[in-house]
Design a protein around this motif. Structure first.
Motif, short mmCIF file in Angstrom:
data_model
loop_
_atom_site.label_atom_id
_atom_site.label_comp_id
_atom_site.label_asym_id
_atom_site.label_seq_id
_atom_site.Cartn_x
_atom_site.Cartn_y
_atom_site.Cartn_z
N ALA A 40 0.85 -1.18 0.00
CA ALA A 40 0.00 0.00 0.00
C ALA A 40 0.89 1.24 0.00
O ALA A 40 2.06 1.17 0.42
CB ALA A 40 -0.90 -0.01 1.22
N PRO A 41 0.38 2.36 -0.46
CA PRO A 41 1.20 3.59 -0.49
C PRO A 41 1.76 3.93 0.88
O PRO A 41 1.05 3.93 1.88
CB PRO A 41 0.19 4.65 -0.95
CG PRO A 41 -0.80 3.90 -1.74
CD PRO A 41 -0.94 2.57 -1.05
N GLY A 42 3.07 4.18 0.90
CA GLY A 42 3.72 4.56 2.15
C GLY A 42 4.03 3.41 3.08
O GLY A 42 4.53 3.63 4.19
N LYS A 43 3.74 2.18 2.65
CA LYS A 43 3.98 1.02 3.50
C LYS A 43 4.95 0.06 2.84
O LYS A 43 5.16 0.10 1.63
CB LYS A 43 2.66 0.31 3.82
CG LYS A 43 1.70 1.13 4.66
CD LYS A 43 0.54 0.29 5.11
CE LYS A 43 -0.39 1.08 6.03
NZ LYS A 43 -1.53 0.24 6.50
N GLU A 44 5.53 -0.80 3.66
CA GLU A 44 6.43 -1.80 3.13
C GLU A 44 5.66 -2.92 2.45
O GLU A 44 4.50 -3.16 2.74
CB GLU A 44 7.29 -2.38 4.27
CG GLU A 44 8.29 -1.38 4.86
CD GLU A 44 9.25 -2.04 5.81
OE1 GLU A 44 10.14 -1.34 6.31
OE2 GLU A 44 9.12 -3.25 6.06
N ARG A 45 6.36 -3.60 1.54
CA ARG A 45 5.75 -4.75 0.88
C ARG A 45 5.65 -5.88 1.89
O ARG A 45 6.62 -6.21 2.58
CB ARG A 45 6.60 -5.15 -0.31
CG ARG A 45 5.97 -6.17 -1.21
CD ARG A 45 6.73 -6.30 -2.52
NE ARG A 45 6.71 -5.07 -3.29
CZ ARG A 45 7.14 -4.96 -4.55
NH1 ARG A 45 7.62 -6.02 -5.16
NH2 ARG A 45 7.12 -3.81 -5.16
N GLU A 46 4.47 -6.49 1.97
CA GLU A 46 4.25 -7.56 2.93
C GLU A 46 3.75 -8.82 2.22
O GLU A 46 2.97 -8.76 1.28
CB GLU A 46 3.23 -7.14 4.01
CG GLU A 46 1.84 -6.84 3.50
CD GLU A 46 0.80 -6.72 4.59
OE1 GLU A 46 1.05 -7.19 5.72
OE2 GLU A 46 -0.28 -6.14 4.31
N GLY A 47 4.21 -9.95 2.71
CA GLY A 47 3.75 -11.22 2.19
C GLY A 47 2.42 -11.59 2.79
O GLY A 47 2.22 -11.44 4.00
#
Length: 129
Positions: A40-47
């Motif tokens: 999501a914008p402004g967030k880290e990539r999450e599995g």
């Protein structure tokens, strides 16, 4: 050359469902790890979900357990992510990822983006409340 192509994203109201597809080519291993990630914008990539292709074992992040299902199409290098009971916080760009057995860093890092070598271009999922 490995290619991953996602499809199936779109806009849906909260409580609705979407199914994402990831068509993989160039992966010639009998088994390998594939995962669905989101950012999501402004967030880290999450599995969010991982599958061992060729074996069928599946793993889910706590945030999606019971709502999302990852699966593989037998005989084809295609992995799906069925997303039910969608929430506004599921809004993100969704990516599929894969890695070769020789590059796998271990089970404990199955939800880490750094564990995956190959990535698709992403597909947007937007959930409105």
């Amino acid at each position: 050359q490995v290619q991953l192509v996602e499809s199936g994203g779109g806009s849906v109201q909260a409580g609705g469902s979407l199914r994402l597809s990831c068509a993989a080519s160039g992966l010639t291993y009998s088994s390998y790890w594939m995962g669905w990630f989101r950012q999501a914008p402004g967030k880290e990539r999450e599995g969010v979900a991982v599958i061992v292709v060729g074996v069928g074992s599946t793993y889910y992040a706590d945030s999606v357990t019971g709502r999302f299902t990852i699966s593989q199409e037998n005989g084809k290098n295609t992995v799906y992510l069925q997303m039910n009971s969608l929430k506004s916080e599921d809004t993100a760009m969704y990516y599929c990822a894969a890695t070769s057995p020789g590059n796998w860093p271990g089970f404990s890092r199955r939800f880490s983006a750094a564990s995956y070598r190959y990535w698709g271009q992403g597909t947007q999922v937007t959930v409105s409340s």
